[in-house]
Design an enzyme around this catalytic site. Structure first.
Site, PDB file in Angstrom:
ATOM      1  N   HIS A  71       0.837  -1.177  -0.056  1.00  0.00           N
ATOM      2  CA  HIS A  71       0.032  -0.041   0.059  1.00  0.00           C
ATOM      3  C   HIS A  71       0.560   1.315   0.196  1.00  0.00           C
ATOM      4  CE1 HIS A  71      -4.168  -1.335   0.479  1.00  0.00           C
ATOM      5  NE2 HIS A  71      -3.577  -2.451   0.411  1.00  0.00           N
ATOM      6  N   ASP A  72       2.041   1.121   0.711  1.00  0.00           N
ATOM      7  CA  ASP A  72       2.825   2.512   0.652  1.00  0.00           C
ATOM      8  C   ASP A  72       3.353   2.454  -0.778  1.00  0.00           C
ATOM      9  OD1 ASP A  72       4.026   4.549   1.877  1.00  0.00           O
ATOM     10  OD2 ASP A  72       6.006   3.516   1.994  1.00  0.00           O
ATOM     11  N   GLY A  75       3.588   4.465  -4.498  1.00  0.00           N
ATOM     12  CA  GLY A  75       4.413   5.719  -4.231  1.00  0.00           C
ATOM     13  C   GLY A  75       5.029   5.527  -2.835  1.00  0.00           C
ATOM     14  N   ASP A  77       7.238   6.031  -0.181  1.00  0.00           N
ATOM     15  CA  ASP A  77       7.561   7.008   0.575  1.00  0.00           C
ATOM     16  C   ASP A  77       7.368   7.235   1.961  1.00  0.00           C
ATOM     17  OD1 ASP A  77       5.040   7.601   0.292  1.00  0.00           O
ATOM     18  OD2 ASP A  77       5.227   9.627  -0.985  1.00  0.00           O
ATOM     19  N   SER A  79       4.471   7.589   3.138  1.00  0.00           N
ATOM     20  CA  SER A  79       3.246   8.364   3.462  1.00  0.00           C
ATOM     21  C   SER A  79       2.177   7.564   3.960  1.00  0.00           C
ATOM     22  CB  SER A  79       2.583   8.846   2.040  1.00  0.00           C
ATOM     23  OG  SER A  79       2.689   7.951   1.183  1.00  0.00           O
ATOM     24  N   HIS A 193      -1.575 -13.119  -1.347  1.00  0.00           N
ATOM     25  CA  HIS A 193      -2.807 -13.622  -0.732  1.00  0.00           C
ATOM     26  C   HIS A 193      -2.753 -14.775  -0.265  1.00  0.00           C
ATOM     27  CE1 HIS A 193      -5.202  -9.778  -2.666  1.00  0.00           C
ATOM     28  NE2 HIS A 193      -4.313  -9.576  -1.696  1.00  0.00           N
TER      29      HIS A 193
HETATM   30  C1  HEM Z   1      -3.984  -7.325  -7.063  1.00  0.00           C
HETATM   31  C2  HEM Z   1      -4.708  -6.523  -6.443  1.00  0.00           C
HETATM   32  C3  HEM Z   1      -4.852  -6.491  -5.175  1.00  0.00           C
HETATM   33  C4  HEM Z   1      -6.051  -6.134  -4.322  1.00  0.00           C
HETATM   34  C5  HEM Z   1      -7.374  -5.852  -5.086  1.00  0.00           C
HETATM   35  C6  HEM Z   1      -5.866  -6.431  -3.168  1.00  0.00           C
HETATM   36  C7  HEM Z   1      -6.913  -6.552  -2.063  1.00  0.00           C
HETATM   37  C8  HEM Z   1      -6.893  -6.929  -0.563  1.00  0.00           C
HETATM   38  C9  HEM Z   1      -7.837  -6.928   0.066  1.00  0.00           C
HETATM   39  C10 HEM Z   1      -9.482  -6.494  -0.196  1.00  0.00           C
HETATM   40  C11 HEM Z   1      -7.469  -7.589   1.297  1.00  0.00           C
HETATM   41  C12 HEM Z   1      -8.363  -7.792   2.599  1.00  0.00           C
HETATM   42  C13 HEM Z   1      -8.092  -6.559   3.548  1.00  0.00           C
HETATM   43  C14 HEM Z   1      -8.964  -6.519   4.810  1.00  0.00           C
HETATM   44  O1  HEM Z   1      -9.948  -7.417   4.906  1.00  0.00           O
HETATM   45  O2  HEM Z   1      -8.822  -6.070   5.859  1.00  0.00           O
HETATM   46  C15 HEM Z   1      -6.118  -7.961   1.042  1.00  0.00           C
HETATM   47  C16 HEM Z   1      -5.266  -8.336   2.042  1.00  0.00           C
HETATM   48  C17 HEM Z   1      -3.984  -8.610   1.948  1.00  0.00           C
HETATM   49  N1  HEM Z   1      -3.194  -8.345   0.535  1.00  0.00           N
HETATM   50 FE1  HEM Z   1      -3.806  -7.559  -0.941  1.00  0.00          FE
HETATM   51  N2  HEM Z   1      -4.743  -6.968  -2.997  1.00  0.00           N
HETATM   52  C18 HEM Z   1      -3.879  -6.796  -3.827  1.00  0.00           C
HETATM   53  C19 HEM Z   1      -2.457  -6.992  -4.151  1.00  0.00           C
HETATM   54  C20 HEM Z   1      -1.970  -7.319  -3.093  1.00  0.00           C
HETATM   55  C21 HEM Z   1      -0.370  -7.058  -3.200  1.00  0.00           C
HETATM   56  C22 HEM Z   1       0.478  -6.867  -4.558  1.00  0.00           C
HETATM   57  C23 HEM Z   1       0.085  -7.550  -2.019  1.00  0.00           C
HETATM   58  C24 HEM Z   1       1.620  -7.807  -1.588  1.00  0.00           C
HETATM   59  C25 HEM Z   1       2.501  -8.166  -2.419  1.00  0.00           C
HETATM   60  C26 HEM Z   1      -0.921  -7.865  -1.197  1.00  0.00           C
HETATM   61  C27 HEM Z   1      -0.718  -8.258   0.252  1.00  0.00           C
HETATM   62  C28 HEM Z   1      -1.817  -8.797   0.961  1.00  0.00           C
HETATM   63  C29 HEM Z   1      -1.606  -9.216   2.166  1.00  0.00           C
HETATM   64  C30 HEM Z   1      -0.426  -9.804   2.792  1.00  0.00           C
HETATM   65  C31 HEM Z   1      -3.069  -9.229   2.754  1.00  0.00           C
HETATM   66  C32 HEM Z   1      -3.474  -9.696   4.129  1.00  0.00           C
HETATM   67  C33 HEM Z   1      -3.102  -8.556   5.081  1.00  0.00           C
HETATM   68  C34 HEM Z   1      -3.536  -8.806   6.747  1.00  0.00           C
HETATM   69  O3  HEM Z   1      -3.431  -9.909   7.136  1.00  0.00           O
HETATM   70  O4  HEM Z   1      -3.558  -8.102   7.386  1.00  0.00           O
HETATM   71  N3  HEM Z   1      -2.028  -7.523  -1.848  1.00  0.00           N
HETATM   72  N4  HEM Z   1      -5.749  -7.362  -0.155  1.00  0.00           N
END
Ligand code: HEM
Ligand SMILES: *[C@@H]1O[C@H](CO)[C@@H](O)[C@H](O)[C@H]1NC(C)=O
Ligand SMILES: *[C@@H]1O[C@H](CO)[C@@H](O)[C@H](O)[C@H]1NC(C)=O
Ligand SMILES: *[C@@H]1O[C@H](CO)[C@@H](O)[C@H](O)[C@H]1NC(C)=O
Length: 324
Positions: A71-72, A75, A77, A79, A193
Site C-alpha cells: 500500500h505504501d 508511491g 515514501d 506516506s 494472498h
Molecule cells: C492485485 C490487487 C490487489 C487487491 C485488489 C488486493 C486486495 C486486498 C484486500 C481487499 C484484502 C483484505 C483486506 C481486509 O479485509 O482488511 C487484502 C489483504 C492482503 N493483501 Fe492484497 N490486494 C492486492 C494485491 C496485493 C499485493 C500486490 C500484495 C503484496 C505483495 C498484497 C498483500 C496482501 C496481504 C499480505 C493481505 C493480508 C493482510 C493482513 O493480514 O492484514 N495484496 N488485499
C-alpha cells in the site's frame, strides 16, 4: 511449504531471487543495494532482528507488514505511515484499515537506537517487508535502500490508484501497468494472498444473493457459514485456510485452480490466457515463483520514490520531523 524446503533448494532459490533482484535493479532508479553500509552498517540487521521478534510473537504480522509495503509502494515514501495532523488532515491511513503500524514504530525505534536520524521509514518498511517474506515464506533476497520519507500524506491519492478486489484482470493489468509493473509482476505479487487476513465484507459480494460460479462450491459453503448475510461483514477470515494462513507460499496458485480464493481480483487471473499460463507456472515451480516474487517486490519498492535530498528522514514513522 517453508518447512518442506530442503537446505539445498533454499540455497538455489536464494541465488535465483538474488539474480532476479539484480536484473530489476535498473527499475529502482537511484536506489542502491547496501545503501547504509557506511552510514549505518547495522541498519538492515536491526530491522531483521526486530521483525523476526515481532513475527515470532504474532505470526499474523508478516502478512500485515507485506501488505503495508504494497500500500505504501504505490508511491514508496512512507506516506501510508503518517498520522493525522494539521498539515495532513486526511492522511492515507484513514482511507483503508491496515494492520502493522505499531510493529513499524517498534522496528523504527530499534533502528533509531542503533543510528538515530539516518534510516528512513520508507526503507525500514521495505527491509521489514523483505524480512517478513524470509520469516513467513522461507526465502530472502536483497532489497535496495535510499528512499526518503514524504512530508505529505493525502488519502485522495489512494482512491483511483490502488486496485480493488472486484476488479477484472484487464483492470488489474492496467492498474499495475500505470506503476510500471507487468502482468508477470501482478501474478507473482498476488501470491501474497496466500497469507494474512480478510474481512467478510470483501467476500460477501461473491456469496450473496447467489454464489459466484467461479467460486468452488464446497469452499463457498464454508465461506457462507463463516460470513452470514447481513452480519455486517466486519468479521475477520483467514486467507488461504487451505494450508496455513500464516505461510506465504505458491499454494495460492493451486487454490486458483480449485476456485478456493477469496476475491474476484484473485480468481480473474485464470480468465486470461497469458495470466492463466503464469498461474500454472507459479503453481508448478515454487522456486521460480519465489524468484519472481522477490524481483517484483524490489521493483514495487522503487515506485515513485523520493531520493537524495527530497523529503526527509523521519525520526518517528507516524509524524514529520516538524510535527505539524
Ligand atoms: C492485485 C490487487 C490487489 C487487491 C485488489 C488486493 C486486495 C486486498 C484486500 C481487499 C484484502 C483484505 C483486506 C481486509 O479485509 O482488511 C487484502 C489483504 C492482503 N493483501 Fe492484497 N490486494 C492486492 C494485491 C496485493 C499485493 C500486490 C500484495 C503484496 C505483495 C498484497 C498483500 C496482501 C496481504 C499480505 C493481505 C493480508 C493482510 C493482513 O493480514 O492484514 N495484496 N488485499
Ligand atoms: C541482532 O541479533 C543478534 C542475535 O541475537 C545479535 O547478536 C545482534 O547484536 C543483533 N543486532 C542488532 C543490530 O541489534
Ligand atoms: C479456517 O480455519 C478455521 C480453523 O481451522 C475453521 O474453523 C474455518 O472453517 C476455516 N475457514 C475456511 C474458509 O476454510
Ligand atoms: C473444490 O475444492 C475441493 C477441495 O479442494 C476440490 O477437491 C474440488 O476439486 C474443487 N472443485 C473444483 C470444481 O475445482
Amino acid at each position: 511449504m517453508a518447512t518442506a524446503t530442503s537446505g539445498c533448494q533454499l540455497q538455489a532459490l536464494l541465488l535465483m531471487a538474488l539474480a532476479a533482484a539484480v536484473l530489476t535493479s535498473t527499475a529502482s532508479g537511484t536506489l542502491q543495494y547496501n545503501f547504509y553500509s557506511s552510514s549505518c552498517p547495522k541498519a538492515e540487521e536491526a530491522v531483521r532482528n526486530a521483525t523476526v521478534k515481532i513475527i515470532s510473537g504474532d505470526r499474523t504480522m508478516g502478512a500485515a507488514i507485506v501488505r503495508l509495503f504494497f500500500h505504501d509502494c504505490f508511491g514508496c515514501d512512507a506516506s501510508i505511515l503518517l498520522d493525522q495532523s494539521n498539515s495532513n488532515p486526511q492522511p492515507e491511513k484513514l482511507a483503508i484499515p491496515l494492520r502493522g503500524y505499531d510493529a513499524m514504530n517498534t522496528i523504527k525505534a530499534a533502528v533509531e537506537a542503533v543510528c538515530p536520524g539516518v534510516v528512513s521509514c520508507a526503507d525500514v518498511l521495505a527491509f521489514a517487508a523483505r524480512d517478513s517474506v524470509m520469516v513467513s515464506g522461507g526465502f530472502t533476497f536483497s532489497m535496495p535502500g535510499g528512499r526518503r520519507d514524504s512530508l505529505v500524506s493525502d488519502m485522495s491519492n489512494i482512491f483511483g490508484s490502488l486496485p480493488t478486489p472486484n476488479m477484472q484482470v484487464q483492470q488489474l493489468v492496467s492498474s499495475f501497468g500505470a506503476k510500471g509493473l507487468t502482468s508477470d509482476d501482478l501474478v507473482a505479487l498476488s501470491g501474497a494472498h496466500s497469507f494474512g487476513q480478510t474481512h467478510c465484507s470483501f467476500v460477501t459480494p461473491r456469496l450473496y444473493p447467489t454464489v459466484d460460479p467461479t467460486l468452488n462450491a464446497t469452499y463457498a459453503g464454508k465461506l457462507r457459514s463463516l460470513c452470514p448475510q447481513n452480519s455486517g461483514g466486519g468479521k475477520v477470515l483467514n486467507n488461504n485456510n487451505v494450508t496455513d494462513p500464516n505461510v506465504l507460499s505458491n499454494q495460492y496458485y493451486r487454490n486458483l485452480g480449485t476456485g478456493e480464493v477469496l476475491f474476484t481480483s484473485d480468481q480473474t487471473l485464470t480468465s486470461d490466457a497469458g495470466t492463466a499460463k503464469m498461474v500454472l507456472d507459479n503453481a508448478a515451480s515454487p522456486v521460480m515463483w519465489m524468484a519472481k516474487f522477490a524481483g517484483a517486490m524490489v521493483k514495487m519498492g522503487g515506485i515513485q520514490v523520493l531520493t537524495g535530498t527530497q523529503g526527509e528522514v523521519r525520526k518517528v514513522c507516524g509524524a514529520t520531523n516538524s510535527g505539524s
